[in-house]
Design a protein around this motif. Structure first.
Motif, PDB file in Angstrom:
ATOM      1  N   THR A   1       5.917   5.704   9.187  1.00 29.94           N
ATOM      2  CA  THR A   1       4.677   5.780   8.849  1.00 29.94           C
ATOM      3  C   THR A   1       4.369   4.778  10.008  1.00 29.94           C
ATOM      4  O   THR A   1       4.334   3.940  10.831  1.00 29.94           O
ATOM      5  CB  THR A   1       5.606   3.711   7.344  1.00 29.94           C
ATOM      6  OG1 THR A   1       6.857   3.801   6.705  1.00 29.94           O
ATOM      7  CG2 THR A   1       4.931   3.164   6.970  1.00 29.94           C
ATOM      8  N   ILE A   2       2.696   4.847   8.686  1.00 32.93           N
ATOM      9  CA  ILE A   2       1.730   4.411   9.765  1.00 32.93           C
ATOM     10  C   ILE A   2       0.732   3.342   9.097  1.00 32.93           C
ATOM     11  O   ILE A   2       0.735   2.845   8.271  1.00 32.93           O
ATOM     12  CB  ILE A   2       0.371   5.234  10.478  1.00 32.93           C
ATOM     13  CG1 ILE A   2       0.849   6.409  11.298  1.00 32.93           C
ATOM     14  CG2 ILE A   2      -0.874   4.668  10.778  1.00 32.93           C
ATOM     15  CD1 ILE A   2       0.407   7.909  10.279  1.00 32.93           C
ATOM     16  N   LYS A   3       0.686   1.655  10.170  1.00 34.49           N
ATOM     17  CA  LYS A   3       0.151   1.492   9.457  1.00 34.49           C
ATOM     18  C   LYS A   3      -1.164   1.061  10.074  1.00 34.49           C
ATOM     19  O   LYS A   3      -1.777   1.204  11.343  1.00 34.49           O
ATOM     20  CB  LYS A   3       0.820  -0.565  10.382  1.00 34.49           C
ATOM     21  CG  LYS A   3       0.414  -1.749   9.568  1.00 34.49           C
ATOM     22  CD  LYS A   3       0.827  -2.392   8.196  1.00 34.49           C
ATOM     23  CE  LYS A   3       0.819  -3.215   7.857  1.00 34.49           C
ATOM     24  NZ  LYS A   3       1.118  -3.450   6.036  1.00 34.49           N
ATOM     25  N   PHE A   4      -2.285   1.232   9.708  1.00 37.48           N
ATOM     26  CA  PHE A   4      -4.376   1.156  10.135  1.00 37.48           C
ATOM     27  C   PHE A   4      -4.531   0.658   8.758  1.00 37.48           C
ATOM     28  O   PHE A   4      -4.743   0.999   7.820  1.00 37.48           O
ATOM     29  CB  PHE A   4      -4.229   3.034   9.187  1.00 37.48           C
ATOM     30  CG  PHE A   4      -5.476   3.487   9.636  1.00 37.48           C
ATOM     31  CD1 PHE A   4      -6.031   3.476  11.011  1.00 37.48           C
ATOM     32  CD2 PHE A   4      -6.513   3.301   9.035  1.00 37.48           C
ATOM     33  CE1 PHE A   4      -7.112   3.271  11.074  1.00 37.48           C
ATOM     34  CE2 PHE A   4      -7.807   3.995   9.318  1.00 37.48           C
ATOM     35  CZ  PHE A   4      -7.967   3.765  10.531  1.00 37.48           C
TER      36      PHE A   4
ATOM     37  N   SER B   1       0.474  -0.552   0.232  1.00 43.93           N
ATOM     38  CA  SER B   1      -0.302  -0.082   0.359  1.00 43.93           C
ATOM     39  C   SER B   1       1.113   1.351  -0.005  1.00 43.93           C
ATOM     40  O   SER B   1       1.644   0.764   0.346  1.00 43.93           O
ATOM     41  CB  SER B   1      -1.085   0.435   0.805  1.00 43.93           C
ATOM     42  OG  SER B   1       0.158  -0.464   2.609  1.00 43.93           O
ATOM     43  N   GLY B   2      -0.025   2.482  -0.661  1.00 43.46           N
ATOM     44  CA  GLY B   2       1.058   3.621  -0.831  1.00 43.46           C
ATOM     45  C   GLY B   2       0.453   4.750  -1.276  1.00 43.46           C
ATOM     46  O   GLY B   2      -0.687   4.247  -1.818  1.00 43.46           O
ATOM     47  N   THR B   3       0.650   5.542  -1.429  1.00 41.44           N
ATOM     48  CA  THR B   3      -0.060   6.628  -2.022  1.00 41.44           C
ATOM     49  C   THR B   3       0.033   6.430  -3.361  1.00 41.44           C
ATOM     50  O   THR B   3       0.573   5.618  -4.446  1.00 41.44           O
ATOM     51  CB  THR B   3       0.813   8.282  -2.978  1.00 41.44           C
ATOM     52  OG1 THR B   3       2.211   7.856  -2.895  1.00 41.44           O
ATOM     53  CG2 THR B   3       0.901   9.081  -0.939  1.00 41.44           C
ATOM     54  N   THR B   4      -1.519   7.071  -4.701  1.00 42.93           N
ATOM     55  CA  THR B   4      -1.339   6.038  -5.715  1.00 42.93           C
ATOM     56  C   THR B   4      -0.390   6.602  -6.451  1.00 42.93           C
ATOM     57  O   THR B   4       0.705   7.951  -6.869  1.00 42.93           O
ATOM     58  CB  THR B   4      -2.787   7.066  -6.953  1.00 42.93           C
ATOM     59  OG1 THR B   4      -3.753   6.796  -5.836  1.00 42.93           O
ATOM     60  CG2 THR B   4      -2.863   6.701  -7.826  1.00 42.93           C
TER      61      THR B   4
ATOM     62  N   ASN C   1      -0.291   0.790   4.591  1.00 42.52           N
ATOM     63  CA  ASN C   1       0.723   1.309   5.269  1.00 42.52           C
ATOM     64  C   ASN C   1       0.569   2.694   5.204  1.00 42.52           C
ATOM     65  O   ASN C   1      -0.158   3.199   3.605  1.00 42.52           O
ATOM     66  CB  ASN C   1       2.355   1.150   4.657  1.00 42.52           C
ATOM     67  CG  ASN C   1       3.100  -0.429   5.353  1.00 42.52           C
ATOM     68  OD1 ASN C   1       2.515   0.167   6.706  1.00 42.52           O
ATOM     69  ND2 ASN C   1       3.171  -1.049   4.495  1.00 42.52           N
ATOM     70  N   ILE C   2       0.748   3.684   5.388  1.00 41.44           N
ATOM     71  CA  ILE C   2       0.378   5.212   5.701  1.00 41.44           C
ATOM     72  C   ILE C   2       1.670   6.368   5.940  1.00 41.44           C
ATOM     73  O   ILE C   2       2.188   6.107   6.888  1.00 41.44           O
ATOM     74  CB  ILE C   2      -1.062   5.740   5.947  1.00 41.44           C
ATOM     75  CG1 ILE C   2      -2.333   4.953   5.317  1.00 41.44           C
ATOM     76  CG2 ILE C   2      -1.474   7.079   5.441  1.00 41.44           C
ATOM     77  CD1 ILE C   2      -3.379   5.577   6.113  1.00 41.44           C
ATOM     78  N   TYR C   3       2.520   6.920   4.845  1.00 38.38           N
ATOM     79  CA  TYR C   3       3.152   7.888   5.504  1.00 38.38           C
ATOM     80  C   TYR C   3       1.998   9.570   5.747  1.00 38.38           C
ATOM     81  O   TYR C   3       1.561   9.848   4.469  1.00 38.38           O
ATOM     82  CB  TYR C   3       4.342   7.888   4.257  1.00 38.38           C
ATOM     83  CG  TYR C   3       4.681   6.667   4.156  1.00 38.38           C
ATOM     84  CD1 TYR C   3       6.082   6.628   4.460  1.00 38.38           C
ATOM     85  CD2 TYR C   3       3.842   5.994   2.499  1.00 38.38           C
ATOM     86  CE1 TYR C   3       6.990   5.148   4.068  1.00 38.38           C
ATOM     87  CE2 TYR C   3       4.959   4.644   2.353  1.00 38.38           C
ATOM     88  CZ  TYR C   3       6.189   4.558   3.665  1.00 38.38           C
ATOM     89  OH  TYR C   3       6.780   3.482   3.413  1.00 38.38           O
TER      90      TYR C   3
ATOM     91  N   GLU D   1      -0.125  -6.288  11.825  1.00 39.43           N
ATOM     92  CA  GLU D   1      -0.035  -4.995  12.921  1.00 39.43           C
ATOM     93  C   GLU D   1       0.673  -5.370  13.788  1.00 39.43           C
ATOM     94  O   GLU D   1       0.456  -6.355  14.199  1.00 39.43           O
ATOM     95  CB  GLU D   1      -1.419  -4.042  13.247  1.00 39.43           C
ATOM     96  CG  GLU D   1      -2.637  -5.127  12.886  1.00 39.43           C
ATOM     97  CD  GLU D   1      -4.031  -4.249  12.616  1.00 39.43           C
ATOM     98  OE1 GLU D   1      -4.024  -3.409  12.608  1.00 39.43           O
ATOM     99  OE2 GLU D   1      -4.962  -5.388  12.825  1.00 39.43           O
ATOM    100  N   ARG D   2       0.216  -4.506  14.686  1.00 38.50           N
ATOM    101  CA  ARG D   2       0.727  -5.210  16.553  1.00 38.50           C
ATOM    102  C   ARG D   2       0.206  -5.430  17.150  1.00 38.50           C
ATOM    103  O   ARG D   2      -0.862  -5.044  16.641  1.00 38.50           O
ATOM    104  CB  ARG D   2       1.425  -3.895  16.235  1.00 38.50           C
ATOM    105  CG  ARG D   2       2.929  -3.741  16.059  1.00 38.50           C
ATOM    106  CD  ARG D   2       3.494  -2.587  16.867  1.00 38.50           C
ATOM    107  NE  ARG D   2       3.181  -0.227  16.203  1.00 38.50           N
ATOM    108  CZ  ARG D   2       2.961  -0.148  17.770  1.00 38.50           C
ATOM    109  NH1 ARG D   2       3.643  -0.180  18.786  1.00 38.50           N
ATOM    110  NH2 ARG D   2       2.296   1.051  16.791  1.00 38.50           N
TER     111      ARG D   2
END
Length: 696
Positions: A590-593, A352-355, A597-599, A472-473
């Motif tokens: 980095t956020i795992k939501f 995952s990441g930005t388009t 994965n989101i920066y 995820e944790r």
């Protein structure tokens, strides 16, 4: 619960049982398996007091009950559902049920309450409560016989040939009920000629032949034993399934053509850590040569570092190699690190990441075969067998998760239920209808399902005994809650990342104190994220990985940004595969939501493109205590001079763009310009309170 010592039994001069010794614990389901005449029903009759043993003792909860009558055994907490059902045909369903509690002499109110419990467990009996028992079908009469036994509310339920003479679909239904009783804590002693069904429903088993116990052990191990399968199930083929008792019974939900789990071993064949290190050195030398010759990116990096394929003479030379980062993958989009010609690439997956800037990795057929094999190793380490039904509730498509879980499941020979994520109602329906024994998901999805199972009160109606989760944790308290609400399921934390094949690159063993990682497929270093120097063994640091056999897009000292530590020494489970702790956090922001994965920089880019919003923002991540669902709340400043009346418009546009580009839903709170704190250093953007207690 029950102990039998040196038991012998005769019918006149003919001896039927010879020196029987067995025991079972409270809450256990014990199967007695054997052919006709093996002595199974005779043993039940001795336990129930219907036949007096000629020698030996029967102990119930430590008390000698060898000479007790059947009525006394019912008062002691036993009940029997006999072979052939033995219902009273002229009495109604209700009257037959009431006879089951006759010895205990309950009052009318109590008797009615017990009947209502049986009707709830067996709805068809409730529909036919005033119907003569002789007019019921065979399956309904079997339900009546079991219900009559349960009217005594037994501590130990004796079931004698419950599938005898029943059609396959009815047999499935009867065994589903047996499983529900076991999940509810009822101790069950199950006598069954159909060995496959009995062993698949039991915890432990005794195999009887000619009045003697010839084998004891865990039911699944006995069912997987090829010699015992041949002896008790016969042999079958695709063209002649009736050549076995299993095939003759039409029970196609357990397939004999599946490979035997004992013959399928996905673990490496190394006998020592030294052999593993030798393998790693050969793999490292191959990877450096392969990357140098096949990838312009790697050749340039290795040339800059003064490294050529002949430079690698020992594992210590690993430290001379340059690092690879996520930025390298994004900058090399769409085929970063590709080290083989395009005609050898058979698939791509992406994280995952930005388009347009996802980390895309390409795979050769060998890469996919390797991934499938070591994912099957994960299932093997978790104790999954061809008898399991694995419900896969993770994402499919360009993500690696769903495909990896499914390929590994099918490699093991288990039945895959590829549901995908979300859709709680369908997940619950499939758990009930398919009786899935393994549930695969993210940690938050597992908690959400656990809460729903608890809310609907169906923990005793599902069959899940293992939960394999990742992405995820999770804390110890979260794991404990998931297990309890799932009815005591065993949890296994599985690791992986798209860059390193996908999920399945390691899993916790049944000791549940570590993650075993596949050191025969990659080398793991733990480095200080600031100095990039190795930390002492046992200390926390950033995980850096180097692949040993990956063709399509090999990794050389790839910085995963995950924080963990090496656990020294050999695991108590006996495996020599190396270990690390569960993932503690990240060395970057980095956020795992919800598996994505989101920066923060991606969110900043989206917000900056919405006219009227300011440049300052905060990200608050929480986890609902009751739902287990992760929530993201953005606190964003309005731009200077923008009126509050535009709040609804700005929130709507920002939520829409984040959903469109990052594929996640967020809540947004707007505040006045200048309200958020400023700092000379890097402002704190992310506030993550999802994990409050320890992870290990």
């Amino acid at each position: 619960m029950l102990r039998i010592e040196n038991l012998n039994a005769h019918y006149g001069a003919a001896q039927a049982l010879f020196d029987i010794d067995l025991e079972m614990a409270a809450g256990e389901t014990l199967a007695l398996v054997g052919a006709n005449g093996a002595g199974k029903s005779t043993l039940l009759k001795c336990i129930m007091g219907l036949l007096r043993p000629s020698q030996g003792r029967i102990l119930l909860e430590g008390r000698d009950v060898t000479a007790a009558s059947p009525a006394q055994m019912v008062r002691n907490g036993l009940a029997l559902s006999p072979e052939g059902r033995e219902v009273f045909p002229d009495l109604s369903v209700r009257e037959n049920l009431e006879l089951g509690a006759l010895v205990q002499k309950p009052g009318r109110k109590e008797l009615q309450a017990r009947c209502d419990e049986i009707y709830q467990r067996f709805p068809r009996l409730g529909e036919r409560r005033e119907q003569p028992a002789g007019t019921l079908s065979g399956g309904e009469q079997q339900m009546l016989a079991m219900g009559r036994a349960l009217m005594a509310r037994p501590k130990l339920l004796l079931l004698d040939e419950p599938s005898l003479g029943l059609a396959p679909l009815i047999t499935d239904e009867i065994f589903a009920i047996i499983h529900q009783l076991a999940r509810a804590g009822t101790s069950i002693l199950l006598v069954e000629q159909n060995a496959a069904r009995a062993l698949s429903a039991a915890d432990n088993a005794c195999l009887l032949a000619n009045g003697r116990v010839v084998e004891k052990g865990a039911a699944r191990e006995l069912l997987g034993d090829p010699v015992l399968r041949a002896a008790f199930l016969g042999s079958a083929s695709n063209s002649n399934p009736a050549a076995s008792r299993l095939g003759a019974a039409g029970l196609t939900n357990i397939r004999l053509e599946k490979p035997d789990m004992r013959q399928q071993n996905f673990m490496p064949e190394f006998n020592s850590e030294e052999e593993l290190r030798d393998h790693q050195l050969r793999g490292l030398q191959w990877t450096v040569r392969h990357a140098f010759e096949g990838s312009a990116f790697y050749r340039n990096r290795l040339d800059q570092a003064g490294i050529n394929p002949n430079s690698i003479q020992s594992l210590d030379d690993l430290r001379r190699l340059p690092f690879t980062t996520a930025d390298d993958l994004r900058e090399g989009y769409p085929f970063p690190l590709r080290s083989v010609p395009f005609e050898q690439v058979v698939r791509v997956h992406a994280s995952s990441g930005t388009t347009g800037k996802r980390k895309v990795l390409c795979y050769t057929q060998k890469d996919l075969d390797d991934w499938t094999r070591f994912f099957a190793r994960c299932y093997q380490m978790a104790g999954v067998t061809p008898l399991d039904r694995v419900q896969i509730a993770v994402g499919y498509g360009v993500w690696t998760a769903g495909m990896g879980f499914q390929l590994g499941c099918e490699k093991v020979g288990a039945l895959a239920v590829p549901v995908g994520p979300g859709n709680i109602d369908m997940q619950i329906q499939f758990l009930l209808d398919f009786q899935s024994t393994v549930f695969c998901s993210t940690a938050s999805m597992a908690l959400l399902m656990a809460e729903e199972i608890h809310h609907r009160g169906i923990a005793d109606k599902i069959a899940v005994n293992k939960i394999i989760y990742g992405s995820e944790r999770s804390s110890r308290s979260m794991r404990r809650k998931i297990s309890e609400l799932f009815g005591g399921a065993e949890l296994f934390d599985i690791t992986g990342l798209t860059e390193l094949y996908g999920p399945g690159t390691g899993i916790e063993c049944r000791e549940h104190d570590c993650i075993h990682y596949w050191g025969d497929y990659y080398i793991l270093e733990i480095l200080d994220p600031e100095t990039l120097q190795p930390v002492p063994e046992g200390e926390w640091g950033e995980m850096v990985v180097t692949t040993l056999a990956k063709e399509g897009a090999p990794l050389i000292r790839y910085r995963t940004r995950d924080i963990t530590r090496i656990i020294p020494g050999r695991c108590a489970c006996g495996s020599l595969l190396p270990r690390h702790s569960r993932i503690k956090g990240r060395s970057d922001d980095t956020i795992k939501f919800r598996g994505v994965n989101i920066y923060p920089s991606s969110i900043e880019t989206i917000l900056s493109a919405v006219p009227g919003l300011g440049s300052e923002y905060q990200i608050h991540l929480t986890r609902g205590e009751s739902s287990g669902r992760d929530h993201m709340r953005l606190v964003v400043e309005r731009a200077e001079g923008v009126s509050r009346e535009r709040g609804a418009e700005l929130i709507h546009e920002a939520v829409h763009q984040i959903k469109k580009q990052l594929l996640v839903s967020v809540d947004i709170e707007l505040v006045d310009y200048g309200e958020l704190p400023r700092s000379e250093r890097k402002s704190r953007r992310v506030f993550d309170t999802r994990i409050q207690d320890e992870i290990v």
